[in-house]
Enzyme design. Structure first.
Site, PDB file in Angstrom:
ATOM      1  N   THR A   1      52.099  26.842  21.006  1.00  0.00           N
ATOM      2  CA  THR A   1      52.716  26.101  22.109  1.00  0.00           C
ATOM      3  C   THR A   1      52.150  26.536  23.460  1.00  0.00           C
ATOM      4  OG1 THR A   1      54.502  27.733  22.263  1.00  0.00           O
ATOM      5  CG2 THR A   1      54.878  25.803  20.836  1.00  0.00           C
TER       6      THR A   1
ATOM      7  N   ASN B   1      58.535  20.966  29.148  1.00  0.00           N
ATOM      8  CA  ASN B   1      58.282  21.099  27.715  1.00  0.00           C
ATOM      9  C   ASN B   1      56.837  21.468  27.406  1.00  0.00           C
ATOM     10  OD1 ASN B   1      60.886  20.504  27.083  1.00  0.00           O
ATOM     11  ND2 ASN B   1      60.521  18.397  26.459  1.00  0.00           N
ATOM     12  N   HIS B   2      56.653  22.203  26.324  1.00  0.00           N
ATOM     13  CA  HIS B   2      55.323  22.522  25.814  1.00  0.00           C
ATOM     14  C   HIS B   2      55.051  21.662  24.584  1.00  0.00           C
ATOM     15  CE1 HIS B   2      55.029  26.813  27.712  1.00  0.00           C
ATOM     16  NE2 HIS B   2      55.637  25.940  28.520  1.00  0.00           N
ATOM     17  N   ASN B   3      53.788  21.487  24.299  1.00  0.00           N
ATOM     18  CA  ASN B   3      53.380  20.725  23.111  1.00  0.00           C
ATOM     19  C   ASN B   3      53.699  21.553  21.867  1.00  0.00           C
ATOM     20  OD1 ASN B   3      52.122  19.281  21.106  1.00  0.00           O
ATOM     21  ND2 ASN B   3      50.257  18.899  22.273  1.00  0.00           N
TER      22      ASN B   3
END
Length: 239
Positions: free
Chosen positions: A114, A106-108
């Site tokens: 992102t 996952n990315h922020n």
């Protein structure tokens, strides 16, 4: 003994006076009548040693290509420093091309971009703590948990943090983004429930009986009840 079990039993040597068919320590659990091991079918807990992966006995991966690193193929974004785990139960059936996309992928998403800038800006002063912090992405989904006796079809993708219940079936090329209830068939992108495999009372009983936790000798002696559809026969087998 059914004709199927009789045929299988004839292909295995006797040990201590008993025919043994199931062996959780086999790297290649599928053996042809002439003794040839099928190298494209592997017992996953015999080929994977990873600090964030737990796999139960007899769960196999039937992949059409031989691999050097099964962990990296199945869960390409699960690293030793990852916070989450991939947990797979016993007697799982995982078809060619299945992938588990775990939370470390996952990315922020809490800011305007992102883009994972920190991943590409490491330098000599970057510490182990700095690297560990890269895995602390807001909105992490947590562990991915696959139950027992789950069949995951060809090229299906299981997304981060999903729990798939015992006895579920995942259709080929499905993208599983939400939890799947026990003994439920799902398919599609995103995967949607197609049907429950049995009536609710039967499902509850199967989850309670947990035949996959029986001793191997008991499983071997009651294969007909386990693969059949007679719940009373299975209850009698439970003892």
């Amino acid at each position: 003994m059914s004709s199927l079990r009789a045929t299988l039993a004839a292909n295995f040597a006797e040990r201590d006076g008993e025919v043994r068919m199931l062996d959780p320590t086999k790297k290649y659990p599928m053996v042809m009548p002439d003794g040839t091991e099928v190298k494209t079918v592997v017992s996953l807990n015999q080929v994977i040693e990873h600090p964030r992966i737990e796999i139960g006995d007899f769960t196999y991966f039937g992949h059409l290509d031989l691999l050097d690193d099964y962990a990296s193929y199945l869960a390409p974004f699960l690293f030793p420093l990852s916070r989450e785990r991939l947990v797979i139960g016993k007697f799982g059936q995982i078809a060619h091309g299945v992938r588990f996309i775990t939370s470390s992928a996952n990315h922020n998403m809490s800011g305007f971009s992102t883009y994972p800038f920190n991943n590409f800006m490491m330098h000599e002063g970057t510490t182990a703590e700095d690297i560990q912090a890269m895995f602390d992405v807001p909105g992490r989904k947590g562990d991915t948990v696959i139950g027992n006796d789950v069949w995951i079809g060809m090229e299906a993708v299981v997304m981060p943090g999903v729990t798939i219940g015992d006895g579920a079936i995942i259709g080929a090329r499905s993208v599983v983004a939400k939890d799947v209830a026990p003994y439920t068939v799902v398919a599609g992108n995103p995967a949607q429930p197609i049907k429950r495999r049995f009536e609710e009372d039967t499902i509850n009983l199967l989850v309670e009986i947990r035949w996959w936790d029986w001793p191997v000798e008991k499983i071997e002696a009651n294969i007909d009840a386990i693969v059949g559809g007679d719940v009373e026969l299975l209850k009698r087998a439970e003892g």
